[in-house]
Structures are given as structure tokens and as C-alpha cells.
Design a protein around this motif. Structure first.
Motif: not given
Lengths: 435, 285
Positions: A271-274, A305-311, A339-344
Motif C-alpha cells: 500500500i505504501a513505501r517510504l 501504491l494503490q488508489t483509494g487508500t488513505r495512508p 482525501t484518498p491518496r492516488g498512486p504516486g
């Protein structure tokens, strides 16, 4: 004395992930193994990782050695091999003396049993003889300060009491070689101090200590010598201050910046990487020293790394004594909150005001988490470190006073000073009394 | 701060030398270590017993109630309804004298086969000879057995068992049963670490084994040409021997000898299997 001679520990990734097989899996495995034997020379498809890669070092009796390194560097595997919990794939280790391994607090504790019963049980599991446990029993209970609850099942203990009792047992083990893994990461600061004190005492009477930690402050305090590990190998071995400095500077050359250039090697999950963590001074420069009067930024970049997640990013400020001064999370930004974070790539910057934290060395632990459900995607300790220096000349919190100014924060607070109109008579009376 | 007075007994430049190699340690070294850690058998068994009856109203009384209830059920169905012959002994006593050693064995195998996978907190955190774990699990059944033996004493008093000094003969029989349980349980415990199928196989396997063992029936019920196979089942001999001692009948020494051999072979197989995999326990649990 400990000698570690070309030790390698391999894990087959398939086995590690599958955790355990079933007979049904084993049958085709056996068949495949048999066919492989016929097709001699066919390369094995299983991936083998070296959790420890040709590690060699010696520790003299009475030495306290710290082992540091990023997550997954092989520190804990090393301790597990030394503690005979798992066997090395290659190499030899010789330990001269009785070994006590403290890989967690409360090994062998059973929640249903009373404190008294657990002291005896845990002591026996850690390698004490019955007679030894009974002789030390009062000292253990006194050290843990749980006299009143010694006959209560430990499941009713507060976590602090539990921790104290568990550590007390281990502290009285009196082995000649002590292996400790991150025990100090738990418990309140007072408890941590006591543990450190106990370990110092231990070292001072000539016992050997091998100490794995994320806490640079306690490593420096306890150990003269530090071994830095990376990807299963020893990359530095030397005086504590030099090796820890090298560790903090690894990557970019500055302790105030750390960058993971590619996603695959970055800490995190699907989902997320530093990506990067930086300390920037008020003018935006990457800075390992910050003027106490000036504001500064902690900048964390991560890959969503994914759409719709909120890390969300959280940063922990840890001082040299290992005390977490504060934790802050980007969900305090109410716009981005939901706000969901988009990929990127996402950059989160936290502004710390001037005249806020006290002078000293600070370490940042950075995490990327999601809440509801609560997930930790990435968590890295000691990612960056920086120094806050007080160079104020009368314009700072300490004014013109140049001596020791205690406290972990040093905020400029508002003071109101005014003379109180008082009857002159008061002074005359006291004058009378005095004269 | 309340630091304990540390006895500055300087560790004499220790004679203790621990050699960690990538190869399996010698059997003799492992056995010596097992002996050095013998107190741990007792402590782990003691923990199991302590924990077993926590938060139960009847507590340790369950140790005697369980076989007693089984005995009542068997007496009703097999003794009264099916009229299974019981070698001229009152069926309740006959059944109890079989259930008691069988329970010791079955509980031992059940507890020890799951013992290693049930202790990840120990295996991944601290070293001691791993064989102690299934060993202690078997041993913890002995206390239940001794308490349940009170029931046997009562039944013998009521139905006329053979009360004499020869009852001492029960001790080696019980010892052999424990050894067999440790052998079978230890083997299963080792396999269980990698193949969790064991958990599902054990109950079924134990049930089959019980029917193949003269627990509810008498060995004399088995046709003579099948007796040989019965002799290969050590539990059959042990239960027959247990009953023979309780009822004051002659022992089948040949069968007992063969069973002892089978038991020791089983223990040897278990130790071998256990040693082959014990170094990897922490990687699989």
C-alpha cells in the motif's frame, strides 16, 4: 568469550512464506525432487536468501558490544543463531560461558499463573537451577517491586508490573554471556533506565553483553564497541560513536537525509513505501543542525501504491535518552484527512516552530500507517538525526544564562510581571521583627 | 532505586563451552544436555498441571471423574447390554483397570503431539533441549493418573481386587506406558511442526488404536491366530499386565518382553526423527 566464524544463515523464501506445509504438498514435492534427480543439473527454482552472510567477529570476555542496523539487516537472526534458537547453515560459533538470552521480556510466563509461580517457571526456562531461583527469589521480587501482588495471576498485572517482574527474573540470571534483543524498546522510561543500569552493572563485573537495539542512545551508553550490519553482513565494527555516526549517515552522507531510490528496496508494503525523510532548516536546506530559535521542517515522502487508500505519515521525535518527545501525524491536516491518496509520490511536511524543542541530538522514526483498520505499512527507526543547538545570545529562552538548562522542551512562554501595590506597613513590621 | 545486592561471584574462566555448528550435535552431547536440564521436565509438567484445572469448579477432581464416567458408560453398554465377558472380574473394575492405563497413554500422546507447535513462544525465544517439551507433556499426565488411581483402589476394595505387595508390579508397567507415550507423542510432535495434518490424524488414530487394544474387551476374546498381531501392539500387553497385577493373575512374560522391545524401538525412532528436525523448529513454527 564469543567467536563467530564465517556464519551464514539461509532461508528458503518459499518455506518462510508457506510457514508450514501439509502432507498433500509434500507428496508432489517428493515427486518433483525425484524427477529433478533424473534431470540432473536443472537449477532449483526456490529463492534462497542469506539472512546472515559470512559473518565473523570475536568478542572478548567483559566486552559490551552493540549490534545495529536497519530492519532486516540480520541483527535478530544473528542473536537467534547465537542463542541456539536456530541453526546456522554454514560456519561455526563458540561461546565460552553460560549463555542467557533475553530475546523478549517474559519468556515462559503463563498468564494464568501467579507472579511467584512465573518467577520460578521463567527462571527454570531461562536456565536457572531450582536452588538458584529460590535463593534469588526475594531479590527478584524486590527488584520488580511487586511484593504485594506476588500471589496474583500475572494476567491481572498492569503491563508495567508484568514487564518489571519479567525483566527482574532475567536480570538475576547471572549468565556469563548475555544476549539482549530490543528489550528496552518496551516499558516506560523509568523502567528502561533501570534495565540499562542493571546491564551496566552486569558489564562492570566482567560479563559479556551482546545488545541489539534501535536506540542509538542506549547503545552508545552501554557499549564501547558497535557492529553495524547491513543485508546480513557486518559492514562496520569499531568504537561506538564512530559506527553509530556512520550508521546514521549511511545512504546520503548526511544524517539529516535518507532516501530509498527505488520502490522495491524501500521499507513498506503493497500500500505504501517510504521514499525519503529529510530535515530542512527554515531556509529549506537539508540541515543536520538546527538553531533552537528557528523553525524547521521534517519532510517525509512516500509512494502510495494503490488508489483509494488513505495512508498517513507519522513522525516520532526521540531524544538521546530514548525518550519519545512527541508524535505527530499528517491527519492533523484537516483537508487531507479524508482525501484518498492516488498512486504516486506523496510529500508530507511537518513544520516545527522555533523555541520549542530543547537542545540536543534528536532521532526521527518515520511511519506510514492507515487507520480503521489500523495498519502499519512502514516503520523505520532512526531514519534521520539532527542536532538542535542553542546559540541564543540573550534573545533565546535561556536569556543570558549560560549554565545547564534542563527540560526536553524549551518553549518561549508568555510571562506577565507586575508590581503588586502593598501597604507600606507590611515592610515596616517585618523590619521591626528583623531588627 | 532498589538494585539487588549482586553477588560479585566472578565467573571462573568458564569451563562451559558451547559449540554451535551447522551439523547436528552428537547424540551423547544432546543426552548430557537433557540430563543437565532435567529439572525443566518437572517445571513444565508442573505448569501444565497447574494451568489445566484453573477456572474449573471441580478442579483436579476431574482427573478421577473423567475415567469414572467413561467406566459407567462402558459398564452400561458393554457390561450390562452387550455382556462382554470380563475374565470373571466384575465389569466396572475390569473396565476401569483398562481405562486407567489407556487414558495415561492417550492423554500423553495427545498432549505431547501438539506440545511443540503449542509452544512457539518458547521455541522461538529461548534454547533448551527441545525433547523436554513432549517429555514434560507426557509426564503431566502421570499426576492425573495417580489421582484417578484412587478410583481403582475403591473399585478393588468393592469388587475384590488382588490387594497385595505384588501391586508394586504396576510401577514398571506404568513406566513402560509413559515411555511408549513419549515415543509415539514425540515422533508425532516432530512431524507436526512441518505437517499440521497430525492434529487431525491423532484423534482418529487414537480411536482406532483403542479398538485394537483390549480396553473394553478382554484379550481372551481375540481368536488365537490373531493374538500375534495383538502382541505387536505394546498397549495390549501393558493393559493385560496391568489387569493381571490388579486381579492377581499370571503375567504373559513373553508378550511383555516383545512389547518392551517394540516400545524401545519406537522411542529410538522418535528420538531419531526428533533430532533430524529439531534444529529447524524455530524456522517453521
Amino acid at each position: 568469550m564469543i567467536t563467530v566464524d564465517h556464519v551464514t544463515k539461509q532461508y528458503t523464501i518459499g518455506t518462510v512464506q508457506a510457514r508450514y506445509g501439509t502432507l498433500r504438498d509434500a507428496v508432489p514435492n517428493v515427486m518433483r525432487a525425484m524427477t529433478r534427480r533424473f534431470r540432473a543439473g536443472a537449477a532449483s527454482r526456490r529463492t534462497v536468501i542469506n539472512a546472515l552472510n559470512d559473518v565473523s567477529f570475536r568478542v572478548r570476555a567483559g566486552e559490551a558490544v552493540g549490534i545495529i542496523g536497519r530492519n532486516g539487516a540480520g541483527k535478530s537472526t544473528l542473536l537467534k543463531v547465537l542463542g541456539r534458537i536456530t541453526q546456522p547453515t554454514r560456519g561455526a560459533i563458540d561461546l565460552y560461558g553460560r549463555v542467557g538470552s533475553l530475546l523478549e521480556v517474559g519468556t515462559g510466563f503463563h498468564p494464568e499463573l501467579s507472579g511467584r509461580e512465573n518467577v520460578v517457571l521463567s527462571g527454570a526456562i531461562l536456565g536457572m537451577r531450582r536452588a538458584e531461583i529460590l535463593r534469588q527469589f526475594d531479590a527478584i521480587v524486590a527488584f520488580a517491586e511487586v511484593e504485594r501482588f506476588i500471589d496474583t495471576p500475572v494476567k491481572f498485572y498492569s503491563s508495567g508490573m508484568y514487564m518489571r517482574l519479567a525483566f527482574a527474573v532475567a536480570a538475576h540470571l547471572q549468565p556469563e554471556i548475555l544476549l539482549i534483543d530490543e528489550v528496552l524498546a518496551v516499558g516506560d522510561s523509568n523502567f528502561q533506565k533501570r534495565c540499562l543500569g542493571k546491564m551496566e552493572e552486569f558489564r562492570s563485573i566482567g560479563r559479556t553483553v551482546l545488545f541489539v537495539s534501535h536506540n542509538m542512545a542506549s547503545v552508545v551508553r552501554l557499549c564501547q564497541r558497535v557492529i553495524l550490519m547491513q543485508d546480513g553482513a557486518v559492514v562496520a565494527d569499531g568504537p561506538a560513536d564512530q559506527v553509530t555516526r556512520r550508521y546514521l549517515q549511511s545512504g546520503t552522507g548526511s544524517p539529516a537525509e535518507r532516501v530509498w531510490p527505488d520502490v522495491a528496496g524501500a521499507p513498506g508494503d503493497g500500500i505504501a513505501r517510504l521514499h525519503a525523510v529529510r530535515i530542512r532548516d527554515e531556509r529549506g536546506r537539508i540541515a543536520p543542525t538546527i538553531d533552537i530559535r528557528k523553525s524547521f521542517d521534517v519532510e517525509v515522502e512516500y509512494w502510495a501504491l494503490q488508489t483509494g487508500t488513505r495512508p498517513t505519515v507519522s513522525i516520532h521525535f526521540v531524544n538521546e535518552e530514548g525518550i519519545t518527545l512527541l508524535v505527530s501525524n499528517d491527519f492533523n491536516n484537516r483537508v487531507w484527512w479524508r482525501t484518498p491518496r492516488g498512486p504516486g509520490l506523496v510529500r508530507c511536511t511537518c513544520r516545527l516552530p522555533g523555541n520549542f524543542l530543547a537542545e540536543g541530538q534528536l532521532f526521527i522514526a518515520a511511519a506510514v500507517c492507515s487507520y480503521n483498520p489500523d495498519l502499519v505499512h512502514a516503520l523505520e527507526y532512526d531514519v534521520v538525526s539532527f542536532q538542535i543547538v542553542d546559540r541564543s545570545e540573550g534573545d533565546g529562552v535561556r536569556g543570558e544564562y549560560a549554565g545547564n538548562w534542563p527540560g526536553v522542551v524549551r518553549p518561549m512562554l508568555e510571562w506577565h510581571v507586575e508590581p503588586i501595590p502593598t501597604a507600606v506597613a507590611v515592610f515596616t513590621t517585618s523590619d521591626d521583627v528583623l531588627s | 532505586m532498589n538494585l539487588p545486592a549482586t553477588s560479585p561471584q566472578q565467573p571462573a574462566t568458564s569451563e562451559i563451552h558451547i559449540a554451535i555448528r551447522s551439523t547436528r550435535p552428537q547424540l551423547s552431547a544432546e543426552l548430557r544436555e537433557l540430563w543437565e536440564h532435567r529439572e525443566l521436565f518437572y517445571f513444565l509438567a508442573w505448569r501444565d498441571i497447574k494451568v489445566r484445572y484453573k477456572q474449573t469448579v471441580l478442579g483436579i477432581a476431574w482427573a478421577v471423574l473423567q475415567p469414572a464416567m467413561t467406566m459407567i458408560v462402558f459398564t452400561l453398554f458393554f457390561g450390562k447390554l452387550a455382556r462382554v465377558p470380563s475374565d470373571g472380574v466384575a465389569y466396572p473394575l475390569f473396565a476401569y483397570a483398562g481405562i486407567l492405563p489407556w487414558t495415561l497413554m492417550a492423554a500423553g500422546v495427545g498432549a505431547s503431539s501438539g506440545s511443540v507447535v503449542g509452544s512457539p513462544n518458547l521455541i522461538t525465544k529461548v534454547y533448551f533441549p527441545r525433547m523436554i517439551i513432549p517429555g514434560a507433556a507426557v509426564l503431566s499426565g502421570l499426576v492425573d493418573f495417580l489421582i484417578a488411581a484412587v478410583g481403582l483402589a475403591l473399585l478393588m476394595a468393592r469388587y475384590g481386587g488382588h490387594v497385595s505387595w505384588t501391586l508394586v508390579g504396576l510401577v514398571p508397567v506404568v513406566g513402560l506406558i509413559l515411555l511408549l507415550a513419549a515415543g509415539v507423542g514425540g515422533f508425532l510432535a516432530a512431524v507436526n511442526v512441518k505437517y499440521r495434518d497430525v492434529r487431525y490424524i491423532v484423534p482418529f488414530f487414537m480411536q482406532l488404536w483403542m479398538f485394537a487394544t483390549p480396553v473394553i474387551y478382554s484379550a481372551s476374546l481375540v481368536p488365537a491366530r490373531w493374538r500375534v498381531f495383538l502382541a505387536l501392539n505394546p498397549m495390549a500387553s501393558y493393559i493385560e499386565a496391568f489387569r493381571a497385577v490388579c486381579f492377581g493373575r499370571p503375567l504373559d512374560w513373553a508378550g511383555l518382553g516383545l512389547s518392551t522391545l517394540v516400545t524401545f524401538a519406537m522411542v529410538a525412532v522418535a528420538v531419531r526423527a526428533f533430532r533430524t528436525v529439531e534444529q529447524t523448529f524455530a524456522d517453521y513454527i
